[in-house]
Design a protein around this motif. Structure first.
Motif, PDB file in Angstrom:
ATOM      1  N   LYS A 181      40.521  43.800  29.342  1.00 20.20           N
ATOM      2  CA  LYS A 181      40.403  44.038  27.899  1.00 20.20           C
ATOM      3  C   LYS A 181      38.980  44.396  27.462  1.00 20.20           C
ATOM      4  CE  LYS A 181      44.642  43.320  26.737  1.00 20.20           C
ATOM      5  NZ  LYS A 181      45.471  44.418  26.303  1.00 20.20           N
ATOM      6  N   PHE A 182      38.012  44.170  28.341  1.00 22.31           N
ATOM      7  CA  PHE A 182      36.643  44.563  28.001  1.00 22.31           C
ATOM      8  C   PHE A 182      36.568  46.065  27.740  1.00 22.31           C
ATOM      9  CE2 PHE A 182      35.328  40.464  29.711  1.00 22.31           C
ATOM     10  CZ  PHE A 182      34.340  40.121  28.808  1.00 22.31           C
ATOM     11  N   GLU A 183      37.353  46.840  28.458  1.00 25.81           N
ATOM     12  CA  GLU A 183      37.345  48.290  28.239  1.00 25.81           C
ATOM     13  C   GLU A 183      37.855  48.627  26.843  1.00 25.81           C
ATOM     14  OE1 GLU A 183      38.944  50.815  31.273  1.00 25.81           O
ATOM     15  OE2 GLU A 183      38.063  49.638  32.889  1.00 25.81           O
ATOM     16  N   ASN A 184      38.885  47.918  26.376  1.00 22.80           N
ATOM     17  CA  ASN A 184      39.421  48.165  25.031  1.00 22.80           C
ATOM     18  C   ASN A 184      38.413  47.768  23.953  1.00 22.80           C
ATOM     19  OD1 ASN A 184      41.730  48.918  26.342  1.00 22.80           O
ATOM     20  ND2 ASN A 184      42.834  47.046  25.899  1.00 22.80           N
ATOM     21  N   PHE A 185      37.745  46.641  24.158  1.00 17.24           N
ATOM     22  CA  PHE A 185      36.751  46.189  23.186  1.00 17.24           C
ATOM     23  C   PHE A 185      35.597  47.182  23.100  1.00 17.24           C
ATOM     24  CE2 PHE A 185      32.975  43.686  21.984  1.00 17.24           C
ATOM     25  CZ  PHE A 185      33.381  43.314  20.710  1.00 17.24           C
ATOM     26  N   ASP A 226      40.754  53.395  31.905  1.00 16.38           N
ATOM     27  CA  ASP A 226      40.839  53.845  30.516  1.00 16.38           C
ATOM     28  C   ASP A 226      39.467  54.137  29.920  1.00 16.38           C
ATOM     29  OD1 ASP A 226      43.590  53.677  30.534  1.00 16.38           O
ATOM     30  OD2 ASP A 226      43.633  51.636  29.728  1.00 16.38           O
ATOM     31  N   ALA A 227      38.494  53.284  30.216  1.00 16.43           N
ATOM     32  CA  ALA A 227      37.147  53.474  29.653  1.00 16.43           C
ATOM     33  C   ALA A 227      36.523  54.775  30.157  1.00 16.43           C
ATOM     34  CB  ALA A 227      36.251  52.290  30.001  1.00 16.43           C
ATOM     35  N   LEU A 228      36.632  55.030  31.455  1.00 14.67           N
ATOM     36  CA  LEU A 228      36.060  56.268  31.995  1.00 14.67           C
ATOM     37  C   LEU A 228      36.831  57.493  31.514  1.00 14.67           C
ATOM     38  CD1 LEU A 228      35.198  55.224  35.658  1.00 14.67           C
ATOM     39  CD2 LEU A 228      33.669  55.370  33.684  1.00 14.67           C
ATOM     40  N   ILE A 230      27.624  50.844  27.029  1.00 13.91           N
ATOM     41  CA  ILE A 230      28.747  49.942  26.763  1.00 13.91           C
ATOM     42  C   ILE A 230      29.866  50.178  27.778  1.00 13.91           C
ATOM     43  CG2 ILE A 230      30.600  49.429  25.112  1.00 13.91           C
ATOM     44  CD1 ILE A 230      28.491  49.914  22.884  1.00 13.91           C
ATOM     45  N   THR A 231      30.155  51.439  28.084  1.00 10.33           N
ATOM     46  CA  THR A 231      31.188  51.746  29.072  1.00 10.33           C
ATOM     47  C   THR A 231      30.803  51.200  30.440  1.00 10.33           C
ATOM     48  OG1 THR A 231      31.893  53.716  27.878  1.00 10.33           O
ATOM     49  CG2 THR A 231      32.474  53.606  30.210  1.00 10.33           C
ATOM     50  N   PHE A 232      29.546  51.391  30.831  1.00 12.73           N
ATOM     51  CA  PHE A 232      29.086  50.862  32.109  1.00 12.73           C
ATOM     52  C   PHE A 232      29.275  49.347  32.165  1.00 12.73           C
ATOM     53  CE2 PHE A 232      25.605  48.894  34.547  1.00 12.73           C
ATOM     54  CZ  PHE A 232      25.947  49.339  35.819  1.00 12.73           C
ATOM     55  N   LEU A 233      28.869  48.664  31.109  1.00 10.85           N
ATOM     56  CA  LEU A 233      29.011  47.204  31.078  1.00 10.85           C
ATOM     57  C   LEU A 233      30.477  46.776  31.072  1.00 10.85           C
ATOM     58  CD1 LEU A 233      26.148  46.290  28.576  1.00 10.85           C
ATOM     59  CD2 LEU A 233      26.143  46.049  31.080  1.00 10.85           C
ATOM     60  N   SER A 234      31.309  47.521  30.334  1.00 13.13           N
ATOM     61  CA  SER A 234      32.726  47.147  30.283  1.00 13.13           C
ATOM     62  C   SER A 234      33.419  47.393  31.620  1.00 13.13           C
ATOM     63  CB  SER A 234      33.453  47.886  29.159  1.00 13.13           C
ATOM     64  OG  SER A 234      33.643  49.245  29.468  1.00 13.13           O
TER      65      SER A 234
END
Length: 187
Positions: A81-85, A150-152, A59-63
């Motif tokens: 916002k994909f990272e937040n989702f 943020d996601a990483l 999910i993180t890779f895709l975001s």
């Protein structure tokens, strides 16, 4: 020049996220082997958590891949916002995994008698898992700080705390191996 830097940033972030996916795949394989070998509920919960980590890493890779796309007509402010989702989805997956572990614990506590055999193999697998998570957390953290992702960063913190969990699992399992001859087993 800015476009080239942005392309390189996207590549490096995706590479770090993909490294996390590969690491998670190795860990799921190792821990699944260990569950079959030991029958331990603790190792089962670790394997399930690693399965969740694999899904979260995907999910993180895709975001990260989506969030690096430039703004367009449908998304005038970009795709960040994909990272937040993805963080929201990962939280739900963690809750489902926790519920399954609680179910399995009650099932074993009240309906099944499971004898656990601590082993040197289990200790070695847990040490390998610890070293993989330390490497993964460092790589993700470095790229997250470099590009303010943020996601990483969330993944890096998650895997840093997984290192703490692996250390605790290793200590509990090692204690069980030392006491095996006195009739103590780990669950």
């Amino acid at each position: 020049m800015a476009a080239i830097n942005q392309i390189e940033e996207g590549r490096e972030k995706k590479r770090a996220a993909l490294l996390s996916v590969g690491s998670a795949l190795v860990l799921v394989s190792l821990k699944t082997f260990l569950v079959v070998r030991t029958g331990s509920l603790g190792v089962l919960s670790e394997a399930l958590h690693s399965g969740l980590d694999l899904l979260a890493a995907i999910i993180t890779f895709l975001s990260v891949r989506m969030s690096d796309q430039p703004a367009d007509e449908k998304h005038p402010y970009g795709h960040g916002k994909f990272e937040n989702f993805s963080a929201f989805v990962e939280t739900g997956l963690l809750a489902l995994t926790a519920l399954y572990i609680v179910y399995e614990a009650f099932d074993r506590l009240f309906f099944h008698n499971v004898h656990i055999q601590p082993s040197l193999t289990a200790i070695l697998v847990l040490l390998v898992a610890l070293s993989i998570d330390i490497t993964r957390a460092r790589a993700l953290g470095r790229v997250a700080r470099k590009y303010s992702s943020d996601a990483l960063e969330a993944d890096a913190l998650h895997f840093f705390y997984r290192c703490v969990e692996h250390h605790r699992s290793y200590r509990r399992h090692r204690a069980g191996v030392g006491r095996r001859n006195r009739g103590t087993c780990l669950g």
